[in-house]
Design a protein around this motif. Structure first.
Motif, short mmCIF file in Angstrom:
data_model
loop_
_atom_site.label_atom_id
_atom_site.label_comp_id
_atom_site.label_asym_id
_atom_site.label_seq_id
_atom_site.Cartn_x
_atom_site.Cartn_y
_atom_site.Cartn_z
N SER A 1 7.93 61.78 55.16
CA SER A 1 7.96 62.00 53.72
C SER A 1 8.33 60.71 52.99
O SER A 1 7.76 60.38 51.95
CB SER A 1 8.97 63.11 53.43
N GLU A 2 9.29 59.98 53.56
CA GLU A 2 9.70 58.73 52.92
C GLU A 2 8.56 57.71 52.92
O GLU A 2 8.33 57.00 51.96
CB GLU A 2 10.93 58.17 53.64
N SER B 1 11.26 61.14 57.74
CA SER B 1 10.73 59.77 57.77
C SER B 1 9.27 59.72 57.32
O SER B 1 8.87 58.80 56.63
CB SER B 1 10.94 59.12 59.15
N HIS C 1 6.22 58.70 50.29
CA HIS C 1 6.83 58.45 48.99
C HIS C 1 6.70 56.97 48.61
O HIS C 1 6.37 56.64 47.48
CB HIS C 1 8.30 58.87 49.03
N ASN C 2 6.93 56.09 49.61
CA ASN C 2 6.88 54.66 49.34
C ASN C 2 5.47 54.16 49.05
O ASN C 2 5.30 53.09 48.47
CB ASN C 2 7.48 53.87 50.51
#
Lengths: 566, 92
Positions: A111-112, A109, A115-116
């Motif tokens: 990392s996401e 989570s 990323h976003n």
């Protein structure tokens, strides 16, 4: 004694002890529960201890690193014991999740989230995943993923290497690269050649060799031998001597009878260009401009691009620099240019074709190139990647002319461009054969796939025939007008193979461009043959029924290769 | 609760090396320090010692952030950290 035969992709004969690259850490099963004999408090404490151990190990490596690598390792070390990461994992443990699963999900989570956010933060998203995998490995008591950290030199064995592994590959410690998968055009091959490390790919079974075993590697012959023989020991000693002489190129690419074949370098930025000039490169045959664009969410400004290009041009005053316009797509996706959902990206909107869907980027790049060229002393040529038709070549030439660029050209990577070379060359000033993609498209074989390694070699007679057709097209185009045939160079990995370089010269290729480390070996071998001999060897290779025979027949006629261990 | 504002001085913002240096320094303080963008509610403040929190905060050069801490040594800790934020750490 046990032998493995693979495909030799980077020459060198060396003996060393093996270190296997640990397998990637597998995902802890979804819903994995805390062991019944473990309290959540103990599991959290265990997680923290594992995180601390990972932190200490990364910090230790950061302390011995330098430059950009050090900064990245320091930041990654801090992530390992990050309170945000550990707190969210602890919450999951307290509701009954295993520590492995908890850190896995917490890492995903975070990392996401990074990323976003895009840009620099998105680049760090993979660092979080790396840290997560290291903590899971620590919890399981298995070796950390990635290239083993070691102070003593070793031969690295892996299934295949990814571009990201280059950052952690220390050429002072890694003696050679061996992979069980991958092909001659894989990232492993490219990394090995750029670092000058002997390498064998697609050596099936080599991943079963025990850590610490002593092996002999012949990176030209593609041989890996466990428990080296006396002859092999002697060969490795001899290589240590010849490799010193092969490290220097005199800056004069020529055959024995004085037929000039300028040897140029493939570069990806100013640092490469300076190093290539120091290694004697007679110019640049392929300046990849992607470095300016990769890992970015938006297009760099014309000013920024012009400054970056000028830095490369300035390394070669008075010499030729062939620049390739942006080659995005397939294995080099760019968020603002390419569509990641294409079912077949190698055949998709890539290279010059991104101008169909996102017009303007190419014109602005040409503007930046023209400006940088006018401010430098290099002789700048500009070519478009992935040209398929004469009409595309004509349009590219018109765009170059509008930007004030004198010498437009095309890459010949798509078989259609080779087959219609005369018409294509009528539109532009030169062509450069990109043998990696030309091979992939001619043989319909993905460059990265190990099982297709045998198909995916520029020694395939069909590929050599396409090279010949391109040269013939250039000659045909020049008939009926004054002046010599337009230049046809090679800038793919093929040019770095000394035996193939001789064949390409015999086929009529005018310049060879390669990773700068290969210049000396290619130059040395080229000087041992006359143009006529090279032409005979080219015919021999064209007449071979298979790539293996083409290579074997030509090599048999070039004993210098065996003497030098190339 | 003691608090201070600081203007980010590092060229790359509170990313990369500056974020690592700041997170490390925040972790060495005797008190827990939080960080938030100016104008954000204190409840949404993040742990200043977490490099990942700092990265998700996304503070760029010139942005103003608020540091908060409570307890013995809070003032000294905040002063030290403000000084760090107002130094161009990329230049070092």
């Amino acid at each position: 004694m046990q032998n493995f035969q693979g495909v030799g992709v980077s020459p060198g004969r060396i003996i060393g002890s093996v270190r296997q690259m640990p397998k990637p850490v597998s995902e802890p099963p979804s819903g994995e529960r805390l062991a019944s004999d473990l309290s959540p408090e103990d599991a959290v404490a265990g997680l923290k201890a594992a995180a601390q151990a990972v932190h200490d190990e990364l910090k230790g490596r950061a302390d011995s690193a330098s430059g950009d690598g050090k900064a990245v390792l320091e930041a990654t070390a801090l992530m390992a014991k990050d309170t945000m990461l550990l707190k969210s994992a602890s919450k999951l443990i307290n509701v009954g999740s295993s520590a492995e699963r908890a850190i896995w999900e917490a890492g995903a989570s975070v990392s996401e989230m990074l990323h976003n956010l895009g840009g620099y933060m998105a680049e760090r998203a993979t660092d979080v995943l790396d840290v997560r995998a290291r903590i899971v490995a620590e919890l399981r008591g298995v070796p950390a993923p990635g290239i083993p950290a070691s102070d003593t030199p070793f031969i690295l064995v892996a299934e295949d290497l990814a571009p990201a592994d280059t950052a952690t590959l220390n050429p002072a410690v890694v003696l050679a690269l061996l992979t069980s998968g991958g092909g001659p055009q894989s990232h492993t091959a490219i990394i090995a050649r750029s670092l000058g490390l002997p390498a064998v790919v697609a050596a099936h079974g080599v991943d079963s060799v025990a850590d610490g075993s002593e092996v002999y590697v012949d990176g030209a012959a593609g041989l890996v031998a466990v428990s080296p023989s006396d002859e092999q020991r002697a060969a490795a000693t001899a290589w240590a001597e010849t490799s010193a002489t092969l490290a220097e190129f005199d800056g004069n690419g020529t055959t024995a009878d004085g037929h000039l074949v300028p040897l140029l370098a493939n570069v990806g930025g100013a640092k490469d260009a300076v190093a290539a000039a120091a290694l004697g490169a007679q110019g640049v045959g392929l300046f990849r401009t992607e470095f300016c664009f990769l890992e970015r969410d938006t297009e760099p400004s014309v000013d920024e691009q012009a400054a970056a290009y000028k830095a490369v041009f300035d390394a070669f005053p008075g010499k030729k620099v062939v620049l390739r316009t942006l080659d995005a797509g397939a294995d080099k996706p760019l968020p603002f240019l390419t569509d990641a959902t294409e079912p077949n990206p190698a055949l998709g909107v890539r290279g010059y074709r991104t101008d169909f869907t996102t017009p303007g980027v190419l014109e602005r790049q040409l503007e930046a190139i023209a400006r940088a060229a006018s401010e430098s002393e290099a002789d700048v040529w500009v070519m478009a990647p992935m040209i398929s038709t004469a009409a595309e070549a004509g349009r590219f030439a018109a765009l170059c002319a509008a930007a004030g660029i004198q010498t437009p050209g095309v890459m010949v990577e798509v078989p259609s461009a080779a087959l219609t070379a005369a018409a294509v060359l009528r539109e532009v000033g030169f062509a450069s054969l990109g043998t990696n993609d030309l091979t992939q498209y001619a043989m319909a074989a993905d460059r990265q796939l190990g099982p297709l390694a045998e198909l995916n070699t520029p020694w395939q007679p069909a590929v050599l025939r396409l090279v010949q057709l391109t040269v013939e097209g250039a000659t045909q185009e020049s008939s009926g007008r004054e002046g010599a045939a337009k230049p046809v160079g090679v800038c793919g990995e093929a040019a770095a193979d000394p035996a193939l370089a001789v064949v390409l010269t015999g086929l009529g290729v005018t310049t060879l461009s390669m990773t700068a480390r290969s210049l000396a070996a290619v130059g040395t071998v080229l000087k041992t043959v006359t143009l006529e001999q090279a032409q005979e060897l080219a015919q021999l290779a064209l007449s071979a029924p298979s790539a293996i025979e083409a290579r074997d027949w030509v090599r048999a006629k070039l004993p210098v290769l065996e003497e030098l261990g190339l | 609760m003691p608090e201070r504002t600081a203007t980010i001085a590092s060229r790359s913002g509170l990313h990369a090396r500056p974020a690592a240096l700041f997170a490390e320094a925040a972790g060495e303080q005797p008190v827990e320090v939080t960080i938030a963008m100016q104008g954000e509610p204190a409840d949404d403040a993040l742990d200043a010692a977490s490099i990942l929190s700092l990265m998700t905060l996304g503070a760029a050069k010139g942005d103003v952030v608020v540091l908060r801490a409570e307890g013995e040594g809070a003032d000294a800790a905040l002063d030290a950290l403000v000084k760090l934020l107002e130094t161009d750490l990329d230049a070092e």
